[in-house]
Scaffold this motif. Sequence first.
Motif, PDB file in Angstrom:
ATOM      1  N   UNK A  75      31.525  41.181  38.513  1.00  0.00           N
ATOM      2  CA  UNK A  75      30.292  40.603  39.046  1.00  0.00           C
ATOM      3  C   UNK A  75      30.282  39.081  38.901  1.00  0.00           C
ATOM      4  N   UNK A  76      30.763  38.557  37.768  1.00  0.00           N
ATOM      5  CA  UNK A  76      30.803  37.110  37.567  1.00  0.00           C
ATOM      6  C   UNK A  76      31.741  36.439  38.574  1.00  0.00           C
ATOM      7  N   UNK A  77      32.910  37.037  38.802  1.00  0.00           N
ATOM      8  CA  UNK A  77      33.834  36.461  39.783  1.00  0.00           C
ATOM      9  C   UNK A  77      33.281  36.577  41.199  1.00  0.00           C
ATOM     10  N   UNK A  78      32.601  37.690  41.504  1.00  0.00           N
ATOM     11  CA  UNK A  78      32.041  37.860  42.843  1.00  0.00           C
ATOM     12  C   UNK A  78      30.982  36.807  43.139  1.00  0.00           C
ATOM     13  N   UNK A  79      30.215  36.415  42.115  1.00  0.00           N
ATOM     14  CA  UNK A  79      29.221  35.363  42.325  1.00  0.00           C
ATOM     15  C   UNK A  79      29.899  34.037  42.677  1.00  0.00           C
ATOM     16  N   UNK A  80      30.968  33.701  41.980  1.00  0.00           N
ATOM     17  CA  UNK A  80      31.704  32.467  42.292  1.00  0.00           C
ATOM     18  C   UNK A  80      32.357  32.569  43.666  1.00  0.00           C
ATOM     19  N   UNK A  81      32.901  33.749  43.983  1.00  0.00           N
ATOM     20  CA  UNK A  81      33.503  33.935  45.309  1.00  0.00           C
ATOM     21  C   UNK A  81      32.452  33.790  46.409  1.00  0.00           C
ATOM     22  N   UNK A  82      31.216  34.224  46.148  1.00  0.00           N
ATOM     23  CA  UNK A  82      30.143  34.050  47.124  1.00  0.00           C
ATOM     24  C   UNK A  82      29.801  32.587  47.360  1.00  0.00           C
ATOM     25  N   UNK A  83      29.926  31.765  46.331  1.00  0.00           N
ATOM     26  CA  UNK A  83      29.702  30.331  46.509  1.00  0.00           C
ATOM     27  C   UNK A  83      30.838  29.691  47.300  1.00  0.00           C
TER      28      UNK A  83
END
Length: 494
Positions: A75-83
């Motif tokens: 989830x933490x990596x997905x948030x950065x990937x979304x940015x």
Amino acid sequence: MSEAGSHGRDTLGLATRVKAIAVADPVLDLERRKSLLASREWTGYQMEELALTAIDTVTLKMDFEDGARHEDIVAAMARVAGLQMPQRNRDAHTAVARWVLDSLLNVGTVDRDFSHDYGIVLHGSYTTQTFSFKLLREVPGPDGRPRLRASNEAIAVLVGAADLDIASEQVAADAKLEALVRRGRLTDAHRAAEMGLRRTVQYTEHVRSRLEGMRRDIRSVDWVRDVQSMQTEALEHIKDRINAENTIKDNLVRMMENSTEDTTPAQAAELIAILEECLRRHAPLQAKLQEVGERFRAEQERQSFVPPPSRSNVALERQLLIPSLQLSVRQAYPLLNTFATAATPPHRPGILYLPDLITGLMTPPNESDGDDGLVIEPEFGEAPDDSVFTDEQYKAVATLLQHADGTRLSDLLDTARRHGVSTGRDNLDHLLALHLLGLFGAPRHDPEHGTVLAALADDRELEDDRFAGHDLLVVHGPPADTRTTDNSLREGAA
């Protein structure tokens, strides 16, 4: 000890720097490997940033007893990937995050180690050594589910150094933070505080790994030389760190009270929160170190001084089998179930991974050296070779494919079914599908006419009641035209 080469070079210093580069190599290699995934279009994602986010999140979430959960890291990596790529959907961000996490775990290898060769000079000769390390590793959690822990090498990637004394680096980090706070450079101090927090986690992991060796084998450590000296040194180090961090915290509080700028209290509050997190992590580590002596004696009793169990073996035939055969199934089942439960020791289930399972299943068994005479070679009789398909069906499929050029699999299946009903055989469509699968993997060349018959995929789904997958396109023409059509379809699919 440093060994000097023939030209006065510090070869051990070179080896240290080579290992520092090797630790960062798996992270940097992610950017190159993403371009090799032809089935994924991940251009725009910065894989190094996602990898460092994963290591950073695992480092901050793990503690002395437990690690980080997979879903939290994804989830933490997905948030950065979304940015990074806001135009992509959440499923794409999650897929990228899972791929990065599997790469950092080195999923697919037997021991999950990364390795790199380096050289040192020993006694005047150059020797090649192998440096093996892990970035993230999976361990069983308290509930039996896998947890993630970051290695010292992974934390070294975050702080920008490897193979250095952790305690000395932590002292230097606190000194740098104190100097920046005293000079009022709170923006730079925030970065130094984050580095200090990671050094705190790294030092905790260093102590935990040394205590874990004592738990595994008490004979591998010496109380005076290994355990007691480590305990004294670590407790003194933690005491100094607590005093230094409390001093910095007090200076920040006074700065907040006396500042006339609007941004200073907010920046100071962020630094205080980081220092409080450092202090919170020091407390359980200090408690664990104070219990080292008691734990050492308990491990001695458990591993060395416990006498072997004095109990007689169970005669399975006389005491279990014969009495059980005299009972009914309903009466014997509870007794046998109780015996099996008591005779089987409890064990924590291992973490099962599909690549490791496939490797184990594909490994051939060891051949037995002897023959105990119990293996009976089976005798097989001659079985009739009944063909599933008739010669007429093969000829019918050849006729269909001979006139197929630019025809889709769905249309050919309909034609084959109509032809099969008229001949009384309803599996002609199966034979046709098998032929097209063969043409998809290996196009058929006709040297007499100089043509190639091939089946191509263009990402159009097959709508059929019996078969699923791509609706293949049959192409019958010169080899050059077939390759051109294949490339254009692949570029269009990409």
